[in-house]
Motif scaffolding. Sequence first.
Motif, PDB file in Angstrom:
ATOM      1  N   VAL A  45       0.831  -1.206   0.000  1.00 19.08           N
ATOM      2  CA  VAL A  45       0.000   0.000   0.000  1.00 19.08           C
ATOM      3  C   VAL A  45       0.864   1.254   0.000  1.00 19.08           C
ATOM      4  N   GLN A  46       1.934   1.258   0.790  1.00 18.17           N
ATOM      5  CA  GLN A  46       2.832   2.407   0.846  1.00 18.17           C
ATOM      6  C   GLN A  46       3.546   2.615  -0.487  1.00 18.17           C
ATOM      7  N   TRP A  48       2.236   1.932  -3.449  1.00 14.65           N
ATOM      8  CA  TRP A  48       1.222   2.562  -4.303  1.00 14.65           C
ATOM      9  C   TRP A  48       1.043   4.028  -3.950  1.00 14.65           C
ATOM     10  N   LEU A  49       0.941   4.324  -2.651  1.00 11.11           N
ATOM     11  CA  LEU A  49       0.738   5.705  -2.218  1.00 11.11           C
ATOM     12  C   LEU A  49       1.915   6.592  -2.610  1.00 11.11           C
ATOM     13  N   GLY A  50       3.119   6.054  -2.467  1.00  9.23           N
ATOM     14  CA  GLY A  50       4.304   6.812  -2.845  1.00  9.23           C
ATOM     15  C   GLY A  50       4.326   7.145  -4.330  1.00  9.23           C
ATOM     16  N   LEU A  52       1.570   7.222  -6.366  1.00 10.42           N
ATOM     17  CA  LEU A  52       0.406   8.004  -6.765  1.00 10.42           C
ATOM     18  C   LEU A  52       0.445   9.439  -6.269  1.00 10.42           C
ATOM     19  N   TYR A  53       0.928   9.647  -5.040  1.00  7.54           N
ATOM     20  CA  TYR A  53       0.825  10.965  -4.418  1.00  7.54           C
ATOM     21  C   TYR A  53       2.156  11.692  -4.240  1.00  7.54           C
ATOM     22  N   LYS A  54       3.251  10.960  -4.348  1.00  9.92           N
ATOM     23  CA  LYS A  54       4.553  11.601  -4.162  1.00  9.92           C
ATOM     24  C   LYS A  54       5.438  11.497  -5.402  1.00  9.92           C
TER      25      LYS A  54
END
Length: 225
Positions: A45-46, A48-50, A52-54
């Motif tokens: 999940v981290q 993916w978040l990294g 998508l958002y960073k």
Amino acid sequence: MLKSIILKEWLKTRRVFLVLLAVMTGAAIYTVMKINAAVESHGIVQLWLGMLYKDISFTEFLNWLPVACGIAIGVAQYVPEMSHYRLKLTLHLPIGQNRLVGMMLAMGVAELALIFMIQLAIVAVYYGQLIHPFMLEGVVMTLVPRYMAGVAAYLLSAAIILEGRWSRRLLLAIISVVVIMIFSQNLGVICAYGLGMTICLVLFLLMAACLVFGSVIRFKEGLRD
């Protein structure tokens, strides 16, 4: 004749090519291991978040390696041609000058393309098991401009080495730095270059190739120190 030219170019670059292939393959494996370690420690999940958002692609280690590869192949292929002005003998082969230079460039670009495709395949295959296809496309489109920068570095290195005058070499070196910096903008941003900018990068590659032909013409005309 064509086979002989291809063999000549391969003999000049084979050792450097094999070393670069090993280095780039090792760099891809290292990147895969780093991504795997991040997934195991922080979770998918981290990851993916990294992304998508960073705008984190986790491939930063590969940023400048393609440029180094391009320069290395260029030096290995064209420095021998300028040793004792061997290029002058090469240009007297029974084949058109532009066709000859084009084949030499095509050989170097083909070697780089093979190295880059193998590295990209390793990263893409591993990433494909972890992320959505549209995210994988973003990673691929993040790496492609870096590989294009490597091809640009190769072409510009060839133009500099084959140029006969040092003053002109200095000018080409300045141009090369500017062009490589254009290719290397926003390296940490996923899919930073859209279609329009990618087309511009292709045009820069064509311009770099034209500089090589220009250097050869100037050399043949005797414009050298």
